[in-house]
Design a protein around this motif. Structure first.
Motif, PDB file in Angstrom:
ATOM      1  N   ALA A  55       0.853  -1.196   0.000  1.00 15.04           N
ATOM      2  CA  ALA A  55       0.000   0.000   0.000  1.00 15.04           C
ATOM      3  C   ALA A  55       0.885   1.242   0.000  1.00 15.04           C
ATOM      4  N   GLY A  56       0.729   2.092  -1.021  1.00 14.14           N
ATOM      5  CA  GLY A  56       1.547   3.304  -1.117  1.00 14.14           C
ATOM      6  C   GLY A  56       2.969   2.957  -1.498  1.00 14.14           C
ATOM      7  N   CYS A  57       3.133   2.305  -2.661  1.00 10.38           N
ATOM      8  CA  CYS A  57       4.461   1.776  -3.053  1.00 10.38           C
ATOM      9  C   CYS A  57       5.399   2.868  -3.543  1.00 10.38           C
ATOM     10  N   GLY A  58       4.877   4.085  -3.778  1.00 14.98           N
ATOM     11  CA  GLY A  58       5.730   5.179  -4.228  1.00 14.98           C
ATOM     12  C   GLY A  58       6.479   4.820  -5.507  1.00 14.98           C
ATOM     13  N   HIS A  59       7.758   5.215  -5.578  1.00 12.38           N
ATOM     14  CA  HIS A  59       8.541   4.960  -6.792  1.00 12.38           C
ATOM     15  C   HIS A  59       9.141   3.553  -6.795  1.00 12.38           C
ATOM     16  N   GLY A  60       8.775   2.733  -5.801  1.00 12.22           N
ATOM     17  CA  GLY A  60       9.039   1.295  -5.887  1.00 12.22           C
ATOM     18  C   GLY A  60      10.289   0.746  -5.230  1.00 12.22           C
ATOM     19  N   PRO A  61      10.910   1.436  -4.249  1.00  8.91           N
ATOM     20  CA  PRO A  61      12.124   0.851  -3.667  1.00  8.91           C
ATOM     21  C   PRO A  61      11.885  -0.526  -3.062  1.00  8.91           C
ATOM     22  N   ASP A  62      10.741  -0.710  -2.416  1.00  3.05           N
ATOM     23  CA  ASP A  62      10.488  -2.010  -1.781  1.00  3.05           C
ATOM     24  C   ASP A  62       9.989  -3.046  -2.778  1.00  3.05           C
ATOM     25  N   GLY A  75       1.735  -3.699  -6.135  1.00  2.08           N
ATOM     26  CA  GLY A  75       1.892  -2.432  -5.426  1.00  2.08           C
ATOM     27  C   GLY A  75       0.870  -1.443  -5.962  1.00  2.08           C
ATOM     28  N   TYR A  76       0.294  -0.626  -5.086  1.00  2.00           N
ATOM     29  CA  TYR A  76      -0.585   0.442  -5.582  1.00  2.00           C
ATOM     30  C   TYR A  76      -0.198   1.762  -4.939  1.00  2.00           C
ATOM     31  N   ASP A  77      -0.491   2.825  -5.671  1.00  2.00           N
ATOM     32  CA  ASP A  77      -0.204   4.171  -5.186  1.00  2.00           C
ATOM     33  C   ASP A  77      -1.139   5.121  -5.915  1.00  2.00           C
ATOM     34  N   PHE A  78      -1.548   6.211  -5.247  1.00  2.00           N
ATOM     35  CA  PHE A  78      -2.470   7.120  -5.933  1.00  2.00           C
ATOM     36  C   PHE A  78      -1.758   8.136  -6.820  1.00  2.00           C
ATOM     37  N   SER A  79      -0.439   8.105  -6.845  1.00  5.12           N
ATOM     38  CA  SER A  79       0.306   9.003  -7.735  1.00  5.12           C
ATOM     39  C   SER A  79       0.680   8.258  -9.009  1.00  5.12           C
ATOM     40  N   GLY A  81       2.453   9.397 -11.319  1.00  3.77           N
ATOM     41  CA  GLY A  81       3.880   9.640 -11.566  1.00  3.77           C
ATOM     42  C   GLY A  81       4.748   8.605 -10.872  1.00  3.77           C
ATOM     43  N   PHE A  82       4.447   8.320  -9.600  1.00  5.22           N
ATOM     44  CA  PHE A  82       5.235   7.326  -8.868  1.00  5.22           C
ATOM     45  C   PHE A  82       5.038   5.931  -9.459  1.00  5.22           C
ATOM     46  N   VAL A  83       3.786   5.598  -9.808  1.00  2.00           N
ATOM     47  CA  VAL A  83       3.521   4.246 -10.345  1.00  2.00           C
ATOM     48  C   VAL A  83       4.293   4.047 -11.651  1.00  2.00           C
ATOM     49  N   CYS A 102      -2.316   2.200 -10.308  1.00  2.00           N
ATOM     50  CA  CYS A 102      -2.627   3.536  -9.796  1.00  2.00           C
ATOM     51  C   CYS A 102      -4.008   3.484  -9.173  1.00  2.00           C
ATOM     52  N   SER A 103      -4.080   3.631  -7.868  1.00  2.00           N
ATOM     53  CA  SER A 103      -5.362   3.508  -7.171  1.00  2.00           C
ATOM     54  C   SER A 103      -5.283   4.256  -5.850  1.00  2.00           C
ATOM     55  N   ASN A 104      -6.413   4.833  -5.463  1.00  5.96           N
ATOM     56  CA  ASN A 104      -6.513   5.572  -4.198  1.00  5.96           C
ATOM     57  C   ASN A 104      -7.403   4.769  -3.258  1.00  5.96           C
ATOM     58  N   SER A 105      -6.860   4.317  -2.125  1.00  8.87           N
ATOM     59  CA  SER A 105      -7.643   3.464  -1.213  1.00  8.87           C
ATOM     60  C   SER A 105      -8.446   4.264  -0.199  1.00  8.87           C
ATOM     61  N   SER A 106      -8.450   5.595  -0.287  1.00  9.17           N
ATOM     62  CA  SER A 106      -9.125   6.398   0.748  1.00  9.17           C
ATOM     63  C   SER A 106     -10.638   6.254   0.683  1.00  9.17           C
ATOM     64  N   SER A 128       3.532  -1.938   4.034  1.00  6.96           N
ATOM     65  CA  SER A 128       3.448  -0.517   3.696  1.00  6.96           C
ATOM     66  C   SER A 128       4.500   0.263   4.461  1.00  6.96           C
ATOM     67  N   ARG A 129       5.440   0.850   3.708  1.00  4.11           N
ATOM     68  CA  ARG A 129       6.464   1.692   4.328  1.00  4.11           C
ATOM     69  C   ARG A 129       6.005   3.152   4.220  1.00  4.11           C
ATOM     70  N   ARG A 130       5.495   3.643   5.286  1.00  2.00           N
ATOM     71  CA  ARG A 130       5.047   5.033   5.388  1.00  2.00           C
ATOM     72  C   ARG A 130       3.945   5.368   4.387  1.00  2.00           C
ATOM     73  N   GLY A 131       3.165   4.352   3.995  1.00  2.00           N
ATOM     74  CA  GLY A 131       2.052   4.581   3.076  1.00  2.00           C
ATOM     75  C   GLY A 131       0.790   4.960   3.846  1.00  2.00           C
ATOM     76  N   PRO A 132      -0.367   4.944   3.154  1.00  2.00           N
ATOM     77  CA  PRO A 132      -1.627   5.325   3.818  1.00  2.00           C
ATOM     78  C   PRO A 132      -2.012   4.312   4.893  1.00  2.00           C
ATOM     79  N   THR A 133      -2.812   4.749   5.858  1.00  2.00           N
ATOM     80  CA  THR A 133      -3.296   3.834   6.901  1.00  2.00           C
ATOM     81  C   THR A 133      -4.737   3.379   6.608  1.00  2.00           C
ATOM     82  N   ASN A 134      -5.393   4.031   5.625  1.00  2.00           N
ATOM     83  CA  ASN A 134      -6.810   3.719   5.380  1.00  2.00           C
ATOM     84  C   ASN A 134      -7.034   2.270   4.945  1.00  2.00           C
ATOM     85  N   PHE A 135      -6.001   1.616   4.360  1.00  3.04           N
ATOM     86  CA  PHE A 135      -6.182   0.237   3.865  1.00  3.04           C
ATOM     87  C   PHE A 135      -6.589  -0.720   4.986  1.00  3.04           C
TER      88      PHE A 135
HETATM   89  C1  LIG Z   1       5.859   8.516   2.392  1.00  2.23           C
HETATM   90  S1  LIG Z   1       5.516   7.943   0.767  1.00  2.23           S
HETATM   91  C2  LIG Z   1       6.343   6.368   0.816  1.00  2.23           C
HETATM   92  C3  LIG Z   1       6.477   5.731  -0.523  1.00  2.23           C
HETATM   93  C4  LIG Z   1       7.205   4.377  -0.529  1.00  2.23           C
HETATM   94  N1  LIG Z   1       6.506   3.398   0.298  1.00  2.23           N
HETATM   95  C5  LIG Z   1       8.643   4.527  -0.088  1.00  2.23           C
HETATM   96  O1  LIG Z   1       9.021   3.960   0.958  1.00  2.23           O
HETATM   97  O2  LIG Z   1       9.415   5.231  -0.780  1.00  2.23           O
HETATM   98  C6  LIG Z   1       3.760   7.523   0.915  1.00  2.23           C
HETATM   99  C7  LIG Z   1       3.160   7.002  -0.372  1.00  2.23           C
HETATM  100  O3  LIG Z   1       1.799   6.647  -0.137  1.00  2.23           O
HETATM  101  C8  LIG Z   1       1.006   7.093  -1.236  1.00  2.23           C
HETATM  102  N2  LIG Z   1      -0.378   7.277  -0.763  1.00  2.23           N
HETATM  103  C9  LIG Z   1      -0.780   8.083   0.244  1.00  2.23           C
HETATM  104  N3  LIG Z   1      -2.120   7.972   0.416  1.00  2.23           N
HETATM  105  C10 LIG Z   1      -2.557   7.064  -0.501  1.00  2.23           C
HETATM  106  C11 LIG Z   1      -3.841   6.525  -0.812  1.00  2.23           C
HETATM  107  N4  LIG Z   1      -4.949   6.911  -0.154  1.00  2.23           N
HETATM  108  N5  LIG Z   1      -3.935   5.614  -1.795  1.00  2.23           N
HETATM  109  C12 LIG Z   1      -2.819   5.224  -2.480  1.00  2.23           C
HETATM  110  N6  LIG Z   1      -1.579   5.712  -2.229  1.00  2.23           N
HETATM  111  C13 LIG Z   1      -1.442   6.623  -1.248  1.00  2.23           C
HETATM  112  C14 LIG Z   1       1.702   8.373  -1.699  1.00  2.23           C
HETATM  113  O4  LIG Z   1       1.432   8.698  -3.028  1.00  2.23           O
HETATM  114  C15 LIG Z   1       3.176   8.030  -1.476  1.00  2.23           C
HETATM  115  O5  LIG Z   1       3.758   7.453  -2.616  1.00  2.23           O
END
Ligand SMILES: C[S@@+](CC[C@H](N)C(=O)[O-])C[C@H]1O[C@@H](n2cnc3c(N)ncnc32)[C@H](O)[C@@H]1O
Length: 266
Positions: A55-62, A75-79, A81-83, A102-106, A128-135
């Motif tokens: 959840a919130g995979c960002g630019h994909g390091p993990d 992996g999903y992310d709402f950006s 650009g990051f996906v 590309c998906s928003n779980s909010s 989820s590394r620092r991704g959303p908590t809504n999942f």
């Molecule tokens: C702090 S970044 C961390 C990204 C990645 N996990 C990393 O370690 O580099 C948080 C990520 O969560 C994504 N994000 C935040 N809320 C989200 C949501 N509701 N649905 C999907 N992605 C979300 C953001 O776009 C961002 O890429």
């Protein structure tokens, strides 16, 4: 670019401007800040037959680190650009059985209730590394019985006595008092889940250079992209004054805090 960028636009701007989710400042960070502890905890739960969702995979390091260790990695992310960047990196690494969505779980994007872009009982582990908590609220639908949720959350750094000496536009947000462990426990309870384990990390983060302090503070005002903060050169004299008055021998300590937790689906 205006200060009214929404969260998705800010992440897309980071993807375009920085090519990923990186902190644009230099500091001296104490050991054991929780980031590697998270990766090690995840890796202890990986095995070759699992389907893992990030959840919130960002630019994909993990994605690059974890996907080669499992059968299927989504992996999903709402950006967007990051996906896009994550897909390119996964392709370059020759990763198979990886999907990046590309998906928003909010709740707001899903008719009032968070929704993970996966079918019922289709996943063994959500990370989820620092991704959303809504999942968390939709996890019991998606994760098979016996599966796990593992997340690392950023926790706000504390309010400092010298905060009030900063230029007003660089001062901390009220969210600094936010109780992340309580927030996670509340979401787990709402999902009818229980915390299995939780660990708090709180290590020094020292700044010795006022320019780097500016980079940190401006980032914390909308990741430096909302441009709400005044320019560096005009903020510099007051930041140098704060450092001269409050920095110890190692610099000005802002602290770096994280919360790591895991929960099991019954
Ligand atoms: C702090 S970044 C961390 C990204 C990645 N996990 C990393 O370690 O580099 C948080 C990520 O969560 C994504 N994000 C935040 N809320 C989200 C949501 N509701 N649905 C999907 N992605 C979300 C953001 O776009 C961002 O890429």
């Amino acid at each position: 670019m205006s200060g009214a960028l929404n969260a998705i636009q800010r992440m897309d701007a980071l993807a375009a401007g920085q090519g990923g989710f990186f902190y644009p400042w230099t500091s001296n960070l104490g050991a054991g800040d929780g980031e590697e502890a998270y990766a090690e905890l995840v890796e202890r739960h990986l095995s070759p037959n699992l389907t893992v969702l990030e959840a919130g995979c960002g630019h994909g390091p993990d994605v690059l680190r974890f996907a080669p260790q499992v059968a299927r990695y989504v992996g999903y992310d709402f950006s967007e650009g990051f996906v896009r960047i994550a897909r390119e990196r996964a392709d370059q690494a020759g990763l198979k059985d990886v999907e990046l969505i590309c998906s928003n779980s909010s709740a707001g994007a899903n008719g009032g209730r968070p929704r993970i872009p996966m079918g019922d009982a289709s996943v063994d582990l959500i990370v989820s590394r620092r991704g959303p908590t809504n999942f968390i609220l939709d996890a019991p639908r998606v994760v098979r019985p016996g599966g796990w949720l593992i997340q690392l959350n950023p926790a706000p750094s504390p309010r400092h006595a010298w905060d009030d000496e900063l230029p007003e536009d660089l001062r901390s947000e009220p969210a600094r008092d936010f109780d992340i462990a309580g927030h996670i426990s509340g979401l787990l309870a709402q999902a009818d889940l229980a915390l299995h384990s939780g660990w708090s990390f709180d290590v020094p983060e020292h700044f010795t250079d006022a320019r780097q302090l500016y980079a940190y503070l401006a980032w914390n005002q909308f990741h430096g992209l909302g441009l709400r903060a005044q320019p560096l050169e005009s903020a510099l004299p007051s930041l140098q004054a704060v450092m001269a008055k409050h920095a110890g021998p190692e610099g000005l300590d802002l602290r770096r805090r994280r919360y790591l937790w895991c929960a099991r689906i019954a």
